[in-house]
Write a protein that holds these residues in place. Structure first.
Motif, PDB file in Angstrom:
ATOM      1  N   UNK A   1      31.468  49.261  57.766  1.00 13.96           N
ATOM      2  CA  UNK A   1      32.623  49.055  56.624  1.00 13.96           C
ATOM      3  C   UNK A   1      32.058  49.706  55.264  1.00 13.96           C
ATOM      4  N   UNK A   2      33.204  50.363  55.021  1.00 15.99           N
ATOM      5  CA  UNK A   2      32.547  50.854  53.409  1.00 15.99           C
ATOM      6  C   UNK A   2      33.422  49.851  52.385  1.00 15.99           C
ATOM      7  N   UNK A   3      32.742  49.370  51.402  1.00 14.76           N
ATOM      8  CA  UNK A   3      33.527  48.478  50.396  1.00 14.76           C
ATOM      9  C   UNK A   3      34.132  49.410  49.393  1.00 14.76           C
ATOM     10  N   UNK A   4      35.508  48.867  49.244  1.00 15.68           N
ATOM     11  CA  UNK A   4      36.221  49.823  48.206  1.00 15.68           C
ATOM     12  C   UNK A   4      36.635  48.807  47.146  1.00 15.68           C
ATOM     13  N   UNK A   5      36.417  49.266  45.883  1.00 19.09           N
ATOM     14  CA  UNK A   5      36.409  48.550  44.715  1.00 19.09           C
ATOM     15  C   UNK A   5      38.116  48.257  44.479  1.00 19.09           C
ATOM     16  N   UNK A   6      38.162  46.898  43.984  1.00 21.13           N
ATOM     17  CA  UNK A   6      39.684  46.371  43.896  1.00 21.13           C
ATOM     18  C   UNK A   6      39.907  46.882  42.414  1.00 21.13           C
ATOM     19  N   UNK A   7      41.246  47.228  42.128  1.00 19.51           N
ATOM     20  CA  UNK A   7      41.836  47.434  40.719  1.00 19.51           C
ATOM     21  C   UNK A   7      41.952  45.981  40.174  1.00 19.51           C
ATOM     22  N   UNK A   8      41.160  45.495  39.427  1.00 17.09           N
ATOM     23  CA  UNK A   8      41.074  44.034  39.157  1.00 17.09           C
ATOM     24  C   UNK A   8      42.263  43.894  38.115  1.00 17.09           C
ATOM     25  N   UNK A   9      42.708  44.949  37.254  1.00 15.15           N
ATOM     26  CA  UNK A   9      43.728  44.963  36.362  1.00 15.15           C
ATOM     27  C   UNK A   9      45.140  44.584  36.963  1.00 15.15           C
ATOM     28  N   UNK A  10      45.169  44.739  38.324  1.00 16.49           N
ATOM     29  CA  UNK A  10      46.539  44.492  38.926  1.00 16.49           C
ATOM     30  C   UNK A  10      46.492  43.029  39.166  1.00 16.49           C
ATOM     31  N   UNK A  11      45.451  42.267  38.990  1.00 17.62           N
ATOM     32  CA  UNK A  11      45.365  40.851  39.585  1.00 17.62           C
ATOM     33  C   UNK A  11      44.819  39.954  38.130  1.00 17.62           C
ATOM     34  N   UNK A  12      45.751  39.811  37.374  1.00 13.59           N
ATOM     35  CA  UNK A  12      45.507  38.916  36.196  1.00 13.59           C
ATOM     36  C   UNK A  12      45.056  37.684  36.467  1.00 13.59           C
ATOM     37  N   UNK A  13      44.133  37.260  35.959  1.00 15.32           N
ATOM     38  CA  UNK A  13      43.659  35.787  36.230  1.00 15.32           C
ATOM     39  C   UNK A  13      42.564  35.720  37.357  1.00 15.32           C
ATOM     40  N   UNK A  14      42.626  36.632  38.327  1.00 16.20           N
ATOM     41  CA  UNK A  14      41.519  36.618  39.242  1.00 16.20           C
ATOM     42  C   UNK A  14      40.169  36.914  38.916  1.00 16.20           C
ATOM     43  N   UNK A  15      39.269  36.075  39.574  1.00 13.87           N
ATOM     44  CA  UNK A  15      37.906  36.543  39.015  1.00 13.87           C
ATOM     45  C   UNK A  15      37.126  37.325  40.279  1.00 13.87           C
ATOM     46  N   UNK A  16      36.414  38.263  39.735  1.00 11.44           N
ATOM     47  CA  UNK A  16      35.381  39.114  40.722  1.00 11.44           C
ATOM     48  C   UNK A  16      34.439  38.422  41.653  1.00 11.44           C
TER      49      UNK A  16
END
Length: 337
Positions: free
Chosen positions: A122-137
């Motif tokens: 599987x290839x990791x795909x970067x998540x657009x964190x700006x779409x998830x306010x408050x979430x932590x990487x």
């Protein structure tokens, strides 16, 4: 879209909730995720909300605290690896895999995502964190955590991965299970022409209508897993004739004007949702099936028998609260535009 739930009781609730949304191209299946390995390269996107130790639920469910142990974590992690390995076979090359749990430990979260990368390619795909306010990487740009106190709701972990191009699996279907093929219901095709918008887009499969573009897939699905519902079940036999189902009333493909309708006031709409008969039938409403409306939104079906109308709202869905427990003032309708 295929929605699977291993627990039959929860699967029935899932089917009920999906019917309320009105999408005709939905199937609900019951059983372990491992059965989907019999559908190689079938799905463009797979979202797996895996069973877990439930650390994200500890704030509201004391049993999550009581049952927690390091042994439980290891047991859950092993089960999660087995689930993603089976589902990976059902993902098309180039497809996306969303892995999630409601727990926080790395063993069930990042380690499972890492297992998918190292053992399944599987290839990791970067998540657009700006779409998830408050979430932590999380540990890697493809992982993130939603923690109570930082976001609304309980805890959640999510990872996004992609299946590399050129990893197609051989198209073999399971021969261990029956095809669940059913004879078409008499007159259902004619019923669809009268009451389904763009009926030519659907074909009859047993007592249901499935999108013609997915008919072959629907048949293979029934051969691999146990379907609770596939597509839209628009009618059922009542004696020698077909009666419209509640699923049809909720469907987005119910043809406008194909049934007479009657707009209800707030009190009458609540009475209908409680399962009460409708004594005041509007003048000029023809006898037979019609759709009670509230602000133009179908609530279900009723049958005008002359002086009154029989309520056909399904018993399991009926409001159980007494009139004194329901809002006295008329709420503003919410319409999805």
């Amino acid at each position: 879209m295929v929605a699977n739930e291993a627990d039959p009781r929860r699967a029935a609730i899932l089917a009920e909730n999906l019917a309320k949304h009105g999408a005709p191209g939905v199937a609900v299946t019951v059983g372990p995720a491992e059965r989907f390995s019999a559908l190689p390269s079938a799905f463009d996107i797979i979202a797996a909300d895996a069973p877990c130790s439930g650390e994200g639920m500890m704030r509201k469910e004391p049993v999550a605290v009581e049952q927690w142990s390091p042994t439980l974590i290891e047991s859950c992690a092993a089960m999660q690896r087995s689930i993603v390995e089976s589902l990976w076979k059902a993902l098309k090359p180039g497809g996306f895999f969303i892995y999630s749990t409601c727990t926080f430990n790395r063993r069930e979260d990042e380690d499972v995502a890492r297992h998918m990368a190292e053992q399944l390619g599987a290839e990791p795909v970067a998540l657009p964190m700006e779409l998830f306010p408050g979430a932590l990487p999380g540990d890697g740009a493809h992982c993130c955590r939603f923690l109570p106190g930082r976001v609304r709701g309980e805890g959640l972990f999510m990872a996004l991965l992609r299946k590399p191009d050129g990893e197609a699996c051989s198209k073999k279907t399971s021969k261990k299970r029956g095809t669940n093929a059913q004879r078409p219901m008499p007159s259902l095709a004619e019923f669809a022409k009268d009451h389904i918008d763009s009926a030519e887009r659907f074909c009859v499969a047993g007592d249901s209508l499935v999108p013609r573009a997915h008919a072959e897939f629907a048949a293979s699905l029934g051969a691999a897993v146990r379907p609770l519902s596939i597509g839209l079940r628009p009618a059922e036999l009542k004696g020698r004739s077909l009666a419209p189902t509640h699923m049809l009333a909720m469907s987005s493909v119910l043809a406008a004007g194909s049934f007479p309708s009657a707009e209800l006031d707030y009190a009458s709409a609540l009475a209908y949702l409680r399962g009460e008969s409708l004594p005041d039938v509007p003048d000029g409403l023809p006898q037979g099936y019609f759709t009670p409306l509230w602000h133009g939104i179908p609530l279900g079906f009723a049958k005008n028998i002359g002086r009154r109308a029989n309520n056909l709202y399904p018993d399991p869905l009926r409001l159980r609260l007494g009139a004194d427990k329901l809002p006295a003032s008329v709420p503003a309708p919410i319409v999805d535009l």
